[in-house]
Design a protein around this motif. Sequence first.
Motif, mmCIF file in Angstrom:
data_model
loop_
_atom_site.group_PDB
_atom_site.id
_atom_site.type_symbol
_atom_site.label_atom_id
_atom_site.label_comp_id
_atom_site.label_asym_id
_atom_site.label_seq_id
_atom_site.Cartn_x
_atom_site.Cartn_y
_atom_site.Cartn_z
ATOM 1 N N PHE A 278 0.856 -1.184 0.000
ATOM 2 C CA PHE A 278 0.000 0.000 0.000
ATOM 3 C C PHE A 278 0.899 1.243 0.000
ATOM 4 O O PHE A 278 1.690 1.448 0.936
ATOM 5 C CB PHE A 278 -0.893 0.005 1.243
ATOM 6 C CG PHE A 278 -1.976 -1.038 1.228
ATOM 7 C CD1 PHE A 278 -3.269 -0.706 0.839
ATOM 8 C CD2 PHE A 278 -1.701 -2.347 1.600
ATOM 9 C CE1 PHE A 278 -4.275 -1.668 0.823
ATOM 10 C CE2 PHE A 278 -2.695 -3.309 1.599
ATOM 11 C CZ PHE A 278 -3.990 -2.975 1.205
ATOM 12 N N GLN A 279 0.784 2.023 -1.049
ATOM 13 C CA GLN A 279 1.541 3.261 -1.114
ATOM 14 C C GLN A 279 1.100 4.202 0.015
ATOM 15 O O GLN A 279 0.002 4.063 0.577
ATOM 16 C CB GLN A 279 1.334 3.941 -2.473
ATOM 17 C CG GLN A 279 1.748 3.103 -3.661
ATOM 18 C CD GLN A 279 3.229 2.763 -3.664
ATOM 19 O OE1 GLN A 279 4.065 3.598 -3.266
ATOM 20 N NE2 GLN A 279 3.579 1.561 -4.118
ATOM 21 N N LYS A 280 1.950 5.165 0.360
ATOM 22 C CA LYS A 280 1.706 6.051 1.504
ATOM 23 C C LYS A 280 0.342 6.721 1.424
ATOM 24 O O LYS A 280 -0.361 6.873 2.430
ATOM 25 C CB LYS A 280 2.819 7.098 1.594
ATOM 26 C CG LYS A 280 2.716 7.989 2.823
ATOM 27 C CD LYS A 280 3.888 8.958 2.892
ATOM 28 C CE LYS A 280 3.786 9.836 4.143
ATOM 29 N NZ LYS A 280 4.931 10.782 4.260
ATOM 30 N N GLU A 281 -0.073 7.105 0.228
ATOM 31 C CA GLU A 281 -1.343 7.812 0.075
ATOM 32 C C GLU A 281 -2.559 6.896 0.313
ATOM 33 O O GLU A 281 -3.684 7.382 0.468
ATOM 34 C CB GLU A 281 -1.444 8.459 -1.314
ATOM 35 C CG GLU A 281 -1.343 7.496 -2.481
ATOM 36 C CD GLU A 281 0.081 7.302 -2.966
ATOM 37 O OE1 GLU A 281 0.239 6.880 -4.124
ATOM 38 O OE2 GLU A 281 1.027 7.575 -2.184
ATOM 39 N N LEU A 282 -2.326 5.574 0.349
ATOM 40 C CA LEU A 282 -3.416 4.629 0.607
ATOM 41 C C LEU A 282 -3.522 4.258 2.080
ATOM 42 O O LEU A 282 -4.445 3.547 2.483
ATOM 43 C CB LEU A 282 -3.222 3.350 -0.222
ATOM 44 C CG LEU A 282 -3.183 3.528 -1.739
ATOM 45 C CD1 LEU A 282 -2.926 2.185 -2.416
ATOM 46 C CD2 LEU A 282 -4.483 4.140 -2.247
ATOM 47 N N VAL A 283 -2.558 4.747 2.876
ATOM 48 C CA VAL A 283 -2.542 4.443 4.313
ATOM 49 C C VAL A 283 -3.379 5.486 5.043
ATOM 50 O O VAL A 283 -3.181 6.692 4.875
ATOM 51 C CB VAL A 283 -1.100 4.433 4.857
ATOM 52 C CG1 VAL A 283 -1.093 4.160 6.361
ATOM 53 C CG2 VAL A 283 -0.276 3.388 4.109
#
Length: 299
Positions: A278-283
């Motif tokens: 999960f990329q940072k923006e999906l966290v």
Amino acid sequence: MLSFFKKKKKDTNSLKTDGQESAVHSSKLTGENAQESTEEVQTELSIHPAAAIPKEQMYVLRFLHNELPPLKANQLSLSGIEWDEQPHGLAVSAFVRNSVNKAIQLGEVRLILLNQTKQVKAKHTFNMKELGDIPAKSSRPWTFIFPAETVRPATVLEKENWTLAFDLSSTEHQLDLADAWEQALPEAEKQKLKEIVKKLGAPNQDELNFTGLQAKRSEDGKLRFTLLIRNGYDKNIQIEQLPLQVLDNKKQVIAEGQFNLDNLEVKANTTKPWTFIFQKELVKQEQPDLSSWTVQVKQ
């Protein structure tokens, strides 16, 4: 036993079994060596000691049994009598036949019900110990109840020419590693995964589920979750896209996103480990608690 046995005494010209005969060599189920043989064996009717069968049904059973073909020596066979829909599943009556020269007791055995065109109607594992010892060269009538969740409604089952059979294709649920994992993982890690898969056991029949295995957070804020993709179907499954949510122990969303998997294949009756990043923006949480988490497919 024969709770749902429906056949009645009537004109013997029209009295017959509705299912086909399905025989296998006894060693396939008992694990004991027994020679292949062309010797023909006529079985004798054997009723479970605890069974109380009305006189009319007993006549029908004797008549149907006498019409059965002989078996080859050292075989175990299922000869279908009839089936009937019940509130909680499908009741299938059959003669369980033993042409071995000694009594046989079976344990847990998976049975498969096939329709007239050999399509699977139902599969279920039965504890065959309930039948007791099946005497040498005998046939024991029994009714097997396939629970409703094991029956496939879309498969048409006619009243005749169906087959109840021992499902010898069913194997222990196994680990399925992608080629990259196979090459990269040390043997010790592969063994650990095999032990985890064995401990979890097989998922329910015709079920695909996801079990969390490992979570890691990288310094750049990405989250890596390794999941076990567990295939309970008897066919290979390709996954093209997978929308996932990861939840903490308070059922709060840690991360969510959709993954394109380019038709990732999970083989029939296997578990495949796969890592989702999960990329940072999906966290969704700055400091997620990864000590306890679950994953689900986002609806």
